[in-house]
Design an enzyme around this catalytic site. Structure first.
Site, short mmCIF file in Angstrom:
data_model
loop_
_atom_site.label_atom_id
_atom_site.label_comp_id
_atom_site.label_asym_id
_atom_site.label_seq_id
_atom_site.Cartn_x
_atom_site.Cartn_y
_atom_site.Cartn_z
N TYR A 29 -8.45 5.16 1.55
CA TYR A 29 -8.08 4.34 2.88
C TYR A 29 -9.02 4.32 4.47
O TYR A 29 -9.24 5.64 4.30
CB TYR A 29 -6.57 5.44 3.47
CG TYR A 29 -5.26 4.82 2.18
CD1 TYR A 29 -5.28 3.67 1.14
CD2 TYR A 29 -4.79 5.42 2.77
CE1 TYR A 29 -4.36 3.83 0.18
CE2 TYR A 29 -2.97 5.33 1.98
CZ TYR A 29 -3.04 4.18 0.37
OH TYR A 29 -2.39 4.40 -0.07
N HIS A 84 -3.68 9.36 -7.85
CA HIS A 84 -3.67 7.97 -6.97
C HIS A 84 -3.66 7.19 -8.76
O HIS A 84 -2.57 6.76 -8.33
CB HIS A 84 -5.24 6.82 -6.10
CG HIS A 84 -4.39 6.67 -5.00
ND1 HIS A 84 -5.18 7.02 -3.92
CD2 HIS A 84 -3.00 5.43 -4.93
CE1 HIS A 84 -4.22 5.63 -3.17
NE2 HIS A 84 -3.33 5.28 -3.83
N PRO A 87 8.64 -0.71 0.81
CA PRO A 87 10.04 -1.12 0.73
C PRO A 87 9.91 -2.07 1.65
O PRO A 87 11.33 -3.08 1.47
CB PRO A 87 10.80 -0.07 1.96
CG PRO A 87 9.64 0.91 2.10
CD PRO A 87 8.01 0.48 0.97
N LEU A 88 9.10 -2.81 2.47
CA LEU A 88 9.05 -3.90 3.65
C LEU A 88 8.67 -5.39 2.77
O LEU A 88 8.22 -6.28 3.35
CB LEU A 88 9.01 -3.50 4.58
CG LEU A 88 10.34 -3.24 4.82
CD1 LEU A 88 9.33 -2.44 7.21
CD2 LEU A 88 11.34 -3.14 5.45
N GLY A 89 8.32 -4.80 1.65
CA GLY A 89 7.76 -6.53 0.49
C GLY A 89 6.23 -7.03 1.24
O GLY A 89 6.40 -8.01 1.47
N GLY A 125 5.16 -6.63 4.01
CA GLY A 125 6.21 -7.59 5.11
C GLY A 125 6.93 -8.27 5.52
O GLY A 125 7.37 -8.37 6.52
N PHE A 126 6.90 -9.01 3.81
CA PHE A 126 7.82 -10.43 3.75
C PHE A 126 9.19 -9.87 4.52
O PHE A 126 9.88 -10.88 4.58
CB PHE A 126 7.87 -10.61 2.24
CG PHE A 126 8.63 -11.98 2.33
CD1 PHE A 126 7.74 -12.74 2.94
CD2 PHE A 126 9.77 -11.92 2.15
CE1 PHE A 126 8.82 -13.97 2.93
CE2 PHE A 126 10.62 -12.99 1.42
CZ PHE A 126 9.37 -14.61 1.88
#
Length: 339
Positions: free
Chosen positions: A58, A124, A223-225, A227-228
């Protein structure tokens, strides 16, 4: 905050982790500010989050350097998870699982993170040119040397029509499960990290049960897609060119509009728990759903904003009722390829 255990290692973490990738990689480069990111990590730790998830790729490297500035002051407050096995080149990413490289990568991560030990060291991606047992054996040596406390594997889903995907009736994570069974013969797997969310529940079929049956922790990525599922993204608003969602089929204006019923369902559940007036948001419902999948599940939402880090941590206190879970289960499946 509720505590959860990573595998059989008895290493405890807060119920919700913090994915640090967006602070320096893959999302909205214009919003990546080092000082703000530092405040976000501190805010998450203050809110009871302990698991900080990063990787050497990253940035590359800058995300670990960022966390190192926090860990220099607050190492005792954090459970440090980083990854090795991927190299970032000019417009490409390649796997490297050679034992010598793994050892050098670990030493470099320790320096950047300003710590003497990594709590969870994850592979990874497996290198197709190196037997995964050799890579895992080198990682196990790091545990013996006291540089690493536990080992984890990042799961790779293979979908139909992509790189020789398995046929009808196969599971997206069949290949990962085969890898896990191989490396388990070398050294125990303490955690598996894979995508799991309301709109991407595929890991529930076989991968999550595999972990549960063996006492292996499960880090729920995205887990929040992406941001969607927060309900804060507007269809058609667009993304910066380097943002991974700019090229993602589920984030076209058409698909984002088509998948609004998923967010609407999360809003309805949030409303039953008091909604905005009680500080309950669709994002918290999505994270509480992931937490409800089992006591070995730790969702790791990514953010670079203090507000969202604190809000995400608050999801650990939200208990979904059976009718809430039934409504979420009845939501229409997400439209649009995830490949």
């Amino acid at each position: 905050m509720e505590r959860r255990t990573i595998g059989a290692t008895a290493l405890e973490v807060g119920a919700v982790g913090l994915g640090c990738m967006p602070m320096s990689w893959a999302y909205s480069a214009s919003q990546q500010h080092g000082e703000r990111s530092l405040r976000t990590v501190h805010a998450a730790l203050d809110a009871g989050v302990t698991l900080l998830d990063t990787a050497d790729m990253y940035g590359p490297f800058t995300n670990e350097l960022l966390l190192g500035r926090v860990l220099k002051e607050r190492r005792a407050d954090a459970f440090v998870s980083t990854k090795c096995g991927l190299l970032v080149g000019d417009q490409h990413i390649v796997a490297n699982g050679r034992p010598g490289y793994v050892r050098r990568a670990c030493d470099a991560s320790l320096r950047r993170l300003q710590t003497d030990v990594i709590d969870l060291y994850q592979l990874h991606r497996a290198d197709p040119e190196v037997p995964v047992e050799e890579t895992w054996g080198a990682m196990a040596e790091l545990v013996t040397a006291g540089k690493v406390r536990a080992l984890g594997l990042c799961a790779m889903a293979v979908r139909s029509g992509r790189r020789g995907a398995a046929g009808v009736g196969a599971d997206l994570y069949d290949g990962t499960i085969r890898q896990l069974e191989r490396v388990q013969q070398v050294f125990p797997v303490s955690a598996v990290q894979a995508e799991l969310s309301v709109w991407s529940p595929e890991a529930l079929r076989r991968l999550l049960p595999w972990c549960e049956a063996r006492g292996v922790g499960f880090l729920a990525a995205m887990p929040l897609g992406n941001g969607f599922l927060t309900g804060t993204l507007t269809p058609g608003s667009g993304f910066e060119p380097e943002d991974l969602r700019a090229r993602h089929p589920r984030f076209t204006a058409e698909m984002m509009a088509a998948n609004q019923p998923v967010v609407a369902g999360l809003r309805r559940v949030a409303a039953r728990h008091g909604g905005p007036a009680a500080g309950v948001t669709p994002a918290q419902v999505a994270l509480a759903w992931a937490l409800s999948r089992g006591p070995h599940v730790v969702p790791v939402p990514g953010t670079k904003h203090e507000r969202w880090a604190v809000e995400n941590a608050g999801a650990a206190a939200l208990r979904l009722a059976p009718e809430d879970l039934a409504e979420i289960a009845a939501l229409p499946p997400a439209q649009g390829s995830w490949d």
